[in-house]
Write an enzyme that holds these catalytic residues in place. Structure first.
Site, PDB file in Angstrom:
ATOM      1  N   GLY A 177      94.487  42.135  -3.558  1.00  0.00           N
ATOM      2  CA  GLY A 177      95.407  42.482  -4.641  1.00  0.00           C
ATOM      3  C   GLY A 177      96.668  43.172  -4.134  1.00  0.00           C
ATOM      4  N   GLU A 208     116.876  22.594   6.610  1.00  0.00           N
ATOM      5  CA  GLU A 208     117.038  21.880   7.898  1.00  0.00           C
ATOM      6  C   GLU A 208     116.231  20.586   7.931  1.00  0.00           C
ATOM      7  OE1 GLU A 208     118.311  22.938  11.301  1.00  0.00           O
ATOM      8  OE2 GLU A 208     119.241  24.807  10.690  1.00  0.00           O
ATOM      9  N   GLY A 209     116.081  19.968   6.779  1.00  0.00           N
ATOM     10  CA  GLY A 209     115.290  18.749   6.667  1.00  0.00           C
ATOM     11  C   GLY A 209     113.896  19.104   6.213  1.00  0.00           C
TER      12      GLY A 209
HETATM   13  N1  CAA Z   1     120.763  11.499  17.061  1.00  0.00           N
HETATM   14  C1  CAA Z   1     121.684  10.518  17.237  1.00  0.00           C
HETATM   15  N2  CAA Z   1     121.823   9.468  16.397  1.00  0.00           N
HETATM   16  C2  CAA Z   1     120.997   9.414  15.323  1.00  0.00           C
HETATM   17  C3  CAA Z   1     120.018  10.413  15.071  1.00  0.00           C
HETATM   18  C4  CAA Z   1     119.911  11.471  16.002  1.00  0.00           C
HETATM   19  N3  CAA Z   1     119.005  12.432  15.834  1.00  0.00           N
HETATM   20  N4  CAA Z   1     119.356  10.085  13.943  1.00  0.00           N
HETATM   21  C5  CAA Z   1     119.875   8.927  13.493  1.00  0.00           C
HETATM   22  N5  CAA Z   1     120.863   8.531  14.330  1.00  0.00           N
HETATM   23  C6  CAA Z   1     121.676   7.304  14.224  1.00  0.00           C
HETATM   24  C7  CAA Z   1     120.772   6.063  14.186  1.00  0.00           C
HETATM   25  O1  CAA Z   1     120.466   5.636  15.498  1.00  0.00           O
HETATM   26  C8  CAA Z   1     121.632   5.076  13.434  1.00  0.00           C
HETATM   27  O2  CAA Z   1     122.602   4.600  14.337  1.00  0.00           O
HETATM   28  P1  CAA Z   1     123.159   3.068  14.288  1.00  0.00           P
HETATM   29  O3  CAA Z   1     123.887   2.918  13.005  1.00  0.00           O
HETATM   30  O4  CAA Z   1     124.047   2.980  15.478  1.00  0.00           O
HETATM   31  O5  CAA Z   1     121.941   2.194  14.365  1.00  0.00           O
HETATM   32  C9  CAA Z   1     122.355   5.964  12.407  1.00  0.00           C
HETATM   33  O6  CAA Z   1     122.361   7.293  12.962  1.00  0.00           O
HETATM   34  C10 CAA Z   1     121.683   5.989  11.058  1.00  0.00           C
HETATM   35  O7  CAA Z   1     120.372   6.470  11.236  1.00  0.00           O
HETATM   36  P2  CAA Z   1     119.188   6.174  10.234  1.00  0.00           P
HETATM   37  O8  CAA Z   1     119.204   4.706   9.886  1.00  0.00           O
HETATM   38  O9  CAA Z   1     117.956   6.748  10.804  1.00  0.00           O
HETATM   39  O10 CAA Z   1     119.666   6.985   8.930  1.00  0.00           O
HETATM   40  P3  CAA Z   1     118.949   7.237   7.552  1.00  0.00           P
HETATM   41  O11 CAA Z   1     119.937   7.155   6.472  1.00  0.00           O
HETATM   42  O12 CAA Z   1     117.690   6.428   7.449  1.00  0.00           O
HETATM   43  O13 CAA Z   1     118.578   8.828   7.584  1.00  0.00           O
HETATM   44  C11 CAA Z   1     117.373  10.829   8.115  1.00  0.00           C
HETATM   45  C12 CAA Z   1     117.967   9.477   8.576  1.00  0.00           C
HETATM   46  C13 CAA Z   1     116.586  11.276   9.325  1.00  0.00           C
HETATM   47  C14 CAA Z   1     116.480  10.737   6.918  1.00  0.00           C
HETATM   48  C15 CAA Z   1     118.544  11.828   7.818  1.00  0.00           C
HETATM   49  O14 CAA Z   1     119.194  11.503   6.604  1.00  0.00           O
HETATM   50  C16 CAA Z   1     118.073  13.278   7.786  1.00  0.00           C
HETATM   51  O15 CAA Z   1     117.907  13.910   8.826  1.00  0.00           O
HETATM   52  N6  CAA Z   1     117.892  13.879   6.577  1.00  0.00           N
HETATM   53  C17 CAA Z   1     117.610  15.301   6.456  1.00  0.00           C
HETATM   54  C18 CAA Z   1     118.879  16.103   6.372  1.00  0.00           C
HETATM   55  C19 CAA Z   1     118.733  17.539   6.784  1.00  0.00           C
HETATM   56  O16 CAA Z   1     118.021  17.885   7.695  1.00  0.00           O
HETATM   57  N7  CAA Z   1     119.495  18.431   6.126  1.00  0.00           N
HETATM   58  C20 CAA Z   1     119.514  19.798   6.481  1.00  0.00           C
HETATM   59  C21 CAA Z   1     120.769  20.460   5.995  1.00  0.00           C
HETATM   60  S1  CAA Z   1     121.218  21.853   6.944  1.00  0.00           S
HETATM   61  C22 CAA Z   1     120.297  23.136   6.414  1.00  0.00           C
HETATM   62  O17 CAA Z   1     119.362  23.000   5.670  1.00  0.00           O
HETATM   63  C23 CAA Z   1     120.681  24.449   7.025  1.00  0.00           C
HETATM   64  C24 CAA Z   1     120.217  25.648   6.302  1.00  0.00           C
HETATM   65  O18 CAA Z   1     120.456  25.878   5.148  1.00  0.00           O
HETATM   66  C25 CAA Z   1     119.510  26.671   7.069  1.00  0.00           C
END
Ligand code: CAA
Length: 383
Positions: A340, A363-364
């Site tokens: 509690g 951060e995702g």
């Molecule tokens: N490094 C380099 N390139 C990358 C990469 C990486 N880590 N991830 C993807 N890419 C590239 C891919 O290779 C692709 O390249 P090409 O076009 O040349 O083929 C391109 O980027 C597109 O990639 P995806 O097709 O994988 O993209 P997607 O639309 O399917 O999305 C995702 C990917 C991983 C879902 C992304 O949208 C994501 O990370 N989302 C989460 C966002 C996030 O973390 N937000 C946090 C905000 S900050 C925060 O929260 C801070 C705070 O308050 C403390």
């Protein structure tokens, strides 16, 4: 060669950060949590002893530290208060796009003044309708002569209300999805930038989180990060570098919760003995200890890969998801051990539990981390 020993310099960093957390952060954590106030005075002291802007190279006035060094510091600061540590860590997140893609001229122009006195930065990526799906963003960047005009709004922006420098991501054409996004360095005093009111959050209440609105904000072309349309990849590379630090933050928070639970278990008596003598409690604490240790190793591994110059997308997501899920479990169990008393604000563990929740979201989300990990298990044909 696998080496688990820290260098003397790293041990010293840890000691300085631990003392700072104990002396400057922990004593004011509950008050800032209760008032949801921004602890400028703590950050000023952190600035004076070099515990902020850790990843900025020393030539620009930063700490010049690697990712593992930062993880050691962030773990200690988070043991004092996860919310206070979070805002401090987001300064590094905000300037990482400049480190990833900025020209030497941009680094000189923005990083030096940023590090010359205490200032906060924010990373403006998420939107109300585009958090997990970054490519769905609607904030636009239209070319106009030698400038870009930004319009739209960013949501859940850490340091949004207090930042003087922002890195902002916007699209020239939403239908292009990730291929139309560019990144910009945006001084927060440019005309047309407005901040929403501070969001009233469940946890990490000392950290400042707001909406940031851009109305016809004219940004010089000289502030474009990398090339046009490279913004999505710059943002993803930035998150790869910062997610281990969220892992470290989770480890520090969980460690604080476990230590509080151990101390309480030695004092609280049931059935005639301290509850620390009950195996039911011992096993809960043993599970906490092993999960914290595992999370720390995963975090250090991702950070080490980054410091060695490897791409660590998978390892950063593994560390972030594992450590933050762990922190949620450990802080929840700490409340359970307090019974509690864990549910009332006279003891620190209910704050730890509230502070842990957002670690699984920002951060995702941890669902996005699993998606990233799964994409490394399966080829593109399974998407
Ligand atoms: N490094 C380099 N390139 C990358 C990469 C990486 N880590 N991830 C993807 N890419 C590239 C891919 O290779 C692709 O390249 P090409 O076009 O040349 O083929 C391109 O980027 C597109 O990639 P995806 O097709 O994988 O993209 P997607 O639309 O399917 O999305 C995702 C990917 C991983 C879902 C992304 O949208 C994501 O990370 N989302 C989460 C966002 C996030 O973390 N937000 C946090 C905000 S900050 C925060 O929260 C801070 C705070 O308050 C403390």
């Amino acid at each position: 060669m696998v080496e688990f020993r820290l260098t003397e310099e790293q041990e010293e960093l840890r000691r300085v950060a631990r003392e700072f957390a104990q002396n400057e952060i922990a004593p004011v954590a509950a008050e800032h949590d209760q008032k949801s106030s921004f602890p400028w005075e703590v950050y000023q002291k952190a600035f004076e002893i070099g515990l902020i802007n850790l990843t900025v190279p020393t030539e620009y006035g930063g700490g010049g530290l690697g990712c593992l060094d930062c993880c050691l510091i962030v773990e200690e600061l988070a043991a004092g208060c996860a919310g206070i540590a979070s805002s401090l860590m987001v300064n590094d997140l905000a300037i990482t796009p400049i480190l990833v893609a900025g020209t030497p001229e941009q680094k000189e122009r923005f990083l030096k003044p940023f590090c010359s006195k205490l200032q906060m930065g924010s990373f403006c990526l998420s939107e109300a309708g585009a958090g997990s799906d970054v490519a769905a963003m609607t904030t636009t960047a239209k070319r106009d002569g030698d400038d870009y005009i930004l319009n739209g709004s960013k949501m859940f922006i850490t340091n949004g209300g207090v930042a003087s420098l922002m890195t902002v991501f916007a699209t020239r054409d939403r239908s292009l999805r990730h291929a139309g996004i560019s990144g910009f360095i945006v001084p927060a005093d440019l005309p047309g930038i407005r901040r929403g009111k501070k969001l009233d959050k469940m946890g990490q209440r000392a950290s400042d989180t707001t909406e940031v609105i851009f109305e016809d904000v004219r940004v010089p072309r000289a502030n474009l990060l990398g090339k046009e349309d490279e913004g999505f990849k710059i943002a993803m590379k930035t998150l790869d570098l910062s997610r281990p630090m969220i892992g470290a933050l989770a480890v520090g928070l969980a460690r604080a919760a476990m230590e509080a639970a151990i101390n309480y278990a030695k004092e609280r008596v049931t059935f005639g003995v301290p509850i620390a003598q009950h195996q039911a409690i011992q096993f809960m604490l043993a599970d906490m200890d092993k999960e914290i240790a595992a999370a720390r190793l995963l975090t250090w591994h991702a950070a080490w890969l980054i410091d060695q110059g490897f791409r660590a997308t998978r390892e950063s997501s593994i560390a972030k998801a594992f450590a933050t899920d762990m922190a949620m479990r450990v802080t929840t169990d700490a409340v359970q051990i307090f019974g509690g008393y864990g549910y009332i604000k006279d003891f620190p563990v209910e704050k730890y539990m509230r502070d842990a929740k957002v670690l699984q979201i920002y951060e995702g989300t941890n669902q996005i981390q699993r998606l990233v990990i799964a994409r490394h298990l399966f080829g593109k044909e399974y998407r």
